[in-house]
Design an enzyme around this catalytic site. Sequence first.
Site: not given
Ligand code: IPE
Ligand code: IPE
Ligand code: MG
Length: 250
Positions: A22, A39, A133
């Site tokens: 995240d 990303h 792995l």
């Molecule tokens: C969780 O992250 C999903 C992934 C890392 C793929 P999110 O950024 O979507 O989670 P929330 O919405 O903050 O809980």
């Molecule tokens: C996690 O990073 C990746 C996915 C959920 C695909 P985020 O896109 O949720 O990044 P933040 O949380 O908005 O910084």
């Molecule tokens: Mg996020």
Amino acid sequence: MISLDPAIAVQRLPRHLAIVMDGNGRWAEARHQPRTFGHRAGVRAVRAVVEACLRRSIPALTLFAFSSENWKRPKTEVNALMKLFMLAMDKEVDSLQQNGVRLSFIGDVQGFDPELGARMQQAETRTQGNSRLRLNVAANYGGRWDITAAARTLARQAASGALDPEAITEQHLQAAVALADLPEPDLFIRTGGEQRISNFLLWQLAYAELWFTETLWPDFDADCLDQALSAFTRRERRFGRTGAQTRKSA
Ligand code: IPE
Ligand code: IPE
Ligand code: MG
């Protein structure tokens, strides 16, 4: 910074690491870039962590790449992520193959464009003979979806008369959820500062050690992983017993 003692025996390291990657969006926003930029940087961090797991002989890694709920994001971001997954299929699978990594996907593949679904399937087939792995990528995955699908499998068996509903045990459900052929994750890492599970492996994480870091996913690297591993080796995993019992049987 606490680093990992190289003398730590492999047996004390996790056998299965699960990571919520995240913070990509915030990493990009801090650089005045579109979220997609984050990303793309996140893919580099995936590479670094896969390499670190190979070096540390951690046999299984499960990464949360796209949740069942992530479809709620703006269409442009969802489309960009789908493109990125496609690109990653083209660019990363060769090196996974060369490094003895077996790639698997967990989640509802039906939700993806058929071409992407087919590529995922091809990558799984191509790498299925590898055993250094096991890399599981959770895509269109949700813990509730997983448990629901498992319940459906058992209900089907019960309806056909193959399974007595009264005889259903945890083991039946365990066998029907994703990753049933692997030891359950013993270490859960979430980057990006939030302390929640966000519908990741709800069943499988029942006894995982949880480790959170403020580090945003694109900045996560082998040193961060070592910090988590080092913390893990200092945890006392009691599984319901007392500390005294646990230390006696260790
Ligand atoms: C969780 O992250 C999903 C992934 C890392 C793929 P999110 O950024 O979507 O989670 P929330 O919405 O903050 O809980
Ligand atoms: C996690 O990073 C990746 C996915 C959920 C695909 P985020 O896109 O949720 O990044 P933040 O949380 O908005 O910084
Ligand atoms: Mg996020």
